[in-house]
Design a protein around this motif. Structure first.
Motif: not given
Length: 423
Positions: A144-145, A161-164, A202-210
């Motif tokens: 994806f990235e 913004d805010g995405k690590k 943690n997985g949901l946090t990484q997916l959030d908003g993408w």
């Protein structure tokens, strides 16, 4: 005549019990968890709900998935040449293929140092995530990235913004629907409960908003965790795959993706693995002069596959040349004791119809022929052919990974057909 036999791998020196373990089969139960319970501080996810399905796999199918995940993650690194097959042979002592669910052998959860164990478990988890996605109909996968950054740069867009971090994968099914997926996982310590909830959170946090930052928008996202226990672990829980699939959110100034982006990424990765780097670049849209490739064909269960030898050393193009195979077939004796009963050659390949479709897509100035492809039947069983046996895996995207056992005293080598393709 000198043949680069060393570049064919170390199969002849592999102990037979290791090879037998590499042909094992197993499964992992799949448990779907509630997003609300995973995200709530005091939400309870145990006892795990009843499993919704099982991911069935052979060692070869797992090797195929791990290799594909490796290449998606590191498309230009030498790791693609080392191969997941060699990796799994090297680590065959880790796995107990005889358990009712897939397990580590006793003592293996703490066999490696923390860093090595985490990396190994992460690679296995990413491979299992691809198997989960394929079982759910998502045959085509990209990193994806890589895909998002490519389109964002062309559209003069900045990282949100805010995405690590970004999710691991973007995948597509036969309905042309997209999903995002993030993989988590680990090896469970003896008698302890693996951190399923925190890993999926943690997985949901990484997916959030993408999913809101791209168009077409994915229909859902998957946080997928794979947790493998040791044989003999007294815990009630088995080795498991657990997942959460949140619904999409409202789009927010999304980056535009072409409709065939995922399929191009999927097949470009496999062309790289086959050593067809220039063709892979052209499939990704890089301008360049078309080249004519001549590849051997392997016929399995009525389907033809264009193949290349998975070299353990970068750039041995002669290993897939007609001269090499003719010379190899014409050997009158086996100079090394280890090869006298035949030799196993690791292969990667693509369904011939898929390869022709890729060629038509590269040569087309407008329409993408890839969108006409439908997922194929996948296979992972031994197949006998004249002069040898194929052991391996065929995914529903038409990609093939396996070993071809050839020859031996008194056994003629198969006379391959050949195909010329322009890519």
């Amino acid at each position: 005549m000198v043949l680069p036999l060393a570049s064919l791998g170390t199969w002849a020196a592999v102990p037979r019990h290791v090879l037998r373990s590499f042909h094992g089969r197993s499964h992992l139960p799949v448990h779907e968890l509630s997003k609300a319970k995973v995200e709530e501080t005091n939400g309870r996810t145990r006892p795990l709900p009843k499993s919704s399905s099982n991911v069935q796999f052979s060692a070869w199918r797992l090797a195929h998935a791990v290799k594909k995940a490796d290449c998606l993650r590191l498309p230009t690194a030498p790791i693609r040449w080392l191969g997941a097959t060699g990796f799994l042979l090297e680590n065959a002592h880790l796995f107990d293929w005889g358990a009712s669910d897939w397990r580590l052998n006793e003592g293996m959860s703490s066999f490696y140092a923390d860093f090595s164990r985490t990396g190994l478990a992460g690679r296995i988890a990413q491979g299992m995530a691809l198997l989960f996605l394929e079982d759910n109909g998502y045959a085509y996968v990209g990193r994806f990235e890589n895909e998002w950054r490519q389109r964002a740069a062309a559209q003069n867009r900045q990282w949100p913004d805010g995405k690590k971090k970004a999710p691991d994968f973007i995948a597509e099914n036969a309905k042309r629907e997209w999903v995002l997926a993030e993989s988590k996982g680990g090896f469970s310590s003896l008698g302890k409960k693996p951190p399923i909830k925190s890993a999926l959170k943690n997985g949901l946090t990484q997916l959030d908003g993408w999913d809101t930052y791209m168009k077409p928008q994915p229909i859902k996202s998957f946080a997928i965790g794979t947790f493998v226990r040791e044989a003999g672990d007294p815990a009630d829980e088995t080795s498991v795959i657990a997942f959460v699939d949140p619904e999409p959110e409202v789009p927010d100034n999304p980056v535009e993706f072409p409709k065939d982006a995922v399929r191009r990424a999927n097949y470009a990765t496999w062309l790289l693995l086959m050593g067809l780097d220039d063709a892979a670049a052209r499939l990704r849209g890089v301008e360049g002069e078309l080249q004519q490739y001549k590849l051997p064909l392997l016929t399995l269960n009525g389907r033809q596959y264009a193949i290349s030898v998975a070299s353990v050393t970068p750039r041995y193009p002669e290993l897939s040349s007609r001269q090499f195979w003719d010379d190899f077939r014409d050997l009158r004796f086996w100079p090394f004791i280890g090869f006298r009963n035949g030799i196993d050659i690791e292969l990667v390949g693509l369904d011939l119809k898929v390869l022709h479709t890729i060629g038509a897509t590269i040569q087309s100035a407008s329409a993408s022929e890839l969108m006409a492809l439908e997922p194929l039947e996948r296979r992972d069983t031994p197949t006998d052919l004249d002069g040898g046996t194929f052991y391996g895996s065929i995914f529903s995207d038409g990609s093939l990974l396996g070993a071809l056992r050839l020859g031996g005293r008194g056994v003629p080598f198969p006379d391959f057909e050949w195909i010329e393709v322009k890519l």
